[in-house]
Scaffold this active site. Structure first.
Site, PDB file in Angstrom:
ATOM      1  CE  LYS A  10      79.891  87.043  84.286  1.00  0.00           C
ATOM      2  NZ  LYS A  10      78.517  86.488  84.416  1.00  0.00           N
ATOM      3  CE1 TYR A  50      76.137  91.281  82.859  1.00  0.00           C
ATOM      4  CE2 TYR A  50      77.285  92.553  84.527  1.00  0.00           C
ATOM      5  CZ  TYR A  50      77.181  91.410  83.746  1.00  0.00           C
ATOM      6  OH  TYR A  50      78.110  90.408  83.861  1.00  0.00           O
ATOM      7  CG  PHE A  58      69.455  88.385  87.465  1.00  0.00           C
ATOM      8  CD1 PHE A  58      70.470  88.989  86.720  1.00  0.00           C
ATOM      9  CD2 PHE A  58      68.368  87.862  86.788  1.00  0.00           C
ATOM     10  CE1 PHE A  58      70.398  89.063  85.337  1.00  0.00           C
ATOM     11  CE2 PHE A  58      68.284  87.934  85.396  1.00  0.00           C
ATOM     12  CZ  PHE A  58      69.294  88.543  84.673  1.00  0.00           C
ATOM     13  NE  ARG A  86      76.679  84.059  74.291  1.00  0.00           N
ATOM     14  CZ  ARG A  86      75.995  84.589  75.290  1.00  0.00           C
ATOM     15  NH1 ARG A  86      76.576  85.444  76.120  1.00  0.00           N
ATOM     16  NH2 ARG A  86      74.730  84.276  75.474  1.00  0.00           N
ATOM     17  CB  THR A  92      73.709  82.028  80.747  1.00  0.00           C
ATOM     18  OG1 THR A  92      74.005  82.710  79.527  1.00  0.00           O
ATOM     19  CG2 THR A  92      73.718  83.040  81.885  1.00  0.00           C
ATOM     20  NE  ARG A 103      79.295  81.282  81.647  1.00  0.00           N
ATOM     21  CZ  ARG A 103      78.705  82.066  80.755  1.00  0.00           C
ATOM     22  NH1 ARG A 103      77.968  81.547  79.791  1.00  0.00           N
ATOM     23  NH2 ARG A 103      78.841  83.373  80.830  1.00  0.00           N
ATOM     24  CG  ASN A 113      77.935  82.951  84.609  1.00  0.00           C
ATOM     25  OD1 ASN A 113      78.610  83.922  84.948  1.00  0.00           O
ATOM     26  ND2 ASN A 113      76.938  83.062  83.747  1.00  0.00           N
ATOM     27  CG  HIS A 116      80.162  88.999  79.752  1.00  0.00           C
ATOM     28  ND1 HIS A 116      78.800  89.005  79.648  1.00  0.00           N
ATOM     29  CD2 HIS A 116      80.626  89.803  78.753  1.00  0.00           C
ATOM     30  CE1 HIS A 116      78.442  89.803  78.626  1.00  0.00           C
ATOM     31  NE2 HIS A 116      79.534  90.296  78.081  1.00  0.00           N
ATOM     32  CD  GLU A 127      79.029  93.077  75.973  1.00  0.00           C
ATOM     33  OE1 GLU A 127      79.952  92.271  75.716  1.00  0.00           O
ATOM     34  OE2 GLU A 127      77.872  92.704  76.268  1.00  0.00           O
TER      35      GLU A 127
HETATM   36  P1  CMP Z   1      76.337  87.116  81.750  1.00  0.00           P
HETATM   37  O1  CMP Z   1      76.596  86.319  80.505  1.00  0.00           O
HETATM   38  O2  CMP Z   1      77.458  87.955  82.257  1.00  0.00           O
HETATM   39  O3  CMP Z   1      75.068  88.067  81.525  1.00  0.00           O
HETATM   40  C1  CMP Z   1      74.140  88.356  82.535  1.00  0.00           C
HETATM   41  C2  CMP Z   1      74.508  87.756  83.835  1.00  0.00           C
HETATM   42  O4  CMP Z   1      73.536  87.832  84.844  1.00  0.00           O
HETATM   43  C3  CMP Z   1      74.745  86.287  83.632  1.00  0.00           C
HETATM   44  O5  CMP Z   1      75.944  86.100  82.927  1.00  0.00           O
HETATM   45  C4  CMP Z   1      74.708  85.775  85.066  1.00  0.00           C
HETATM   46  O6  CMP Z   1      75.980  85.859  85.677  1.00  0.00           O
HETATM   47  C5  CMP Z   1      73.811  86.784  85.774  1.00  0.00           C
HETATM   48  N1  CMP Z   1      72.570  86.198  86.229  1.00  0.00           N
HETATM   49  C6  CMP Z   1      72.236  86.014  87.504  1.00  0.00           C
HETATM   50  N2  CMP Z   1      71.028  85.459  87.605  1.00  0.00           N
HETATM   51  C7  CMP Z   1      70.566  85.274  86.348  1.00  0.00           C
HETATM   52  C8  CMP Z   1      69.387  84.735  85.793  1.00  0.00           C
HETATM   53  N3  CMP Z   1      68.401  84.263  86.556  1.00  0.00           N
HETATM   54  N4  CMP Z   1      69.281  84.688  84.452  1.00  0.00           N
HETATM   55  C9  CMP Z   1      70.281  85.161  83.653  1.00  0.00           C
HETATM   56  N5  CMP Z   1      71.415  85.701  84.128  1.00  0.00           N
HETATM   57  C10 CMP Z   1      71.565  85.753  85.459  1.00  0.00           C
END
Ligand code: CMP
Length: 144
Positions: A10, A50, A58, A86, A92, A103, A113, A116, A127
């Site tokens: 990211k 997304y 968010f 993962r 996450t 992370r 974070n 992805h 994807e």
């Molecule tokens: P990612 O694995 O890319 O998938 C969804 C993304 O939303 C997650 O990583 C975070 O970067 C972002 N995000 C921001 N806020 C939240 C939240 N409260 N819960 C989950 N994902 C979030």
């Protein structure tokens, strides 16, 4: 199973100089890089990427953030690369990521974070299809 995963560094990962570190970890683990590009993703692409988060609070900040700067989009191949990838990324929410994970070693907040990774084989296929054309996936093997 032998599979592929979509892994994306990211904008925060790019800005912090973590592209090499992330690639290194996947290479070291034994996964095979089959596609990679740096792009600033269009909003339409991110809305699809997304889509499961559409309507969440968010969603808009997430799309503006990921759309703000270049990301490094990659496809990695290998045994169980979706679940292992993962695990390598960590939870996450970086507050819950184990030290030793990407992370867990480099991030502290969910909104930043670093990277992805696809959460299932089905998401990976979806994807990869969204981000790459078929001719952007390299088909290579070692002949040593
Ligand atoms: P990612 O694995 O890319 O998938 C969804 C993304 O939303 C997650 O990583 C975070 O970067 C972002 N995000 C921001 N806020 C939240 C939240 N409260 N819960 C989950 N994902 C979030």
């Amino acid at each position: 199973a032998h599979e592929r995963s979509f892994i994306m560094v990211k904008p925060d990962g790019v800005q912090r100089g973590l592209v090499g570190e992330i690639i290194k970890r996947f290479e070291q683990r034994g996964f095979k890089l089959v596609a990679m590009k740096m792009v600033t993703p269009q909003r339409a692409l991110l809305e699809q990427h997304y889509e499961e988060h559409k309507g969440k609070k968010f969603f808009d900040p997430l799309l503006s953030y990921i759309g703000s700067g270049p990301v490094v989009a990659m496809v990695w191949e290998g045994l169980n690369v979706v679940s292992v990838g993962r695990k390598m990324l960590g939870a996450t929410d970086p507050a819950k990521s184990e030290p030793g994970t990407i992370r867990g070693d480099y991030a502290i907040v969910t909104g930043r974070n670093i990277a992805h990774g696809s959460d299932s084989d089905k998401s990976a296929k979806r994807e990869i299809d969204l981000w790459f054309r078929a001719d952007e996936l390299a088909n290579w093997t070692n002949f040593s």
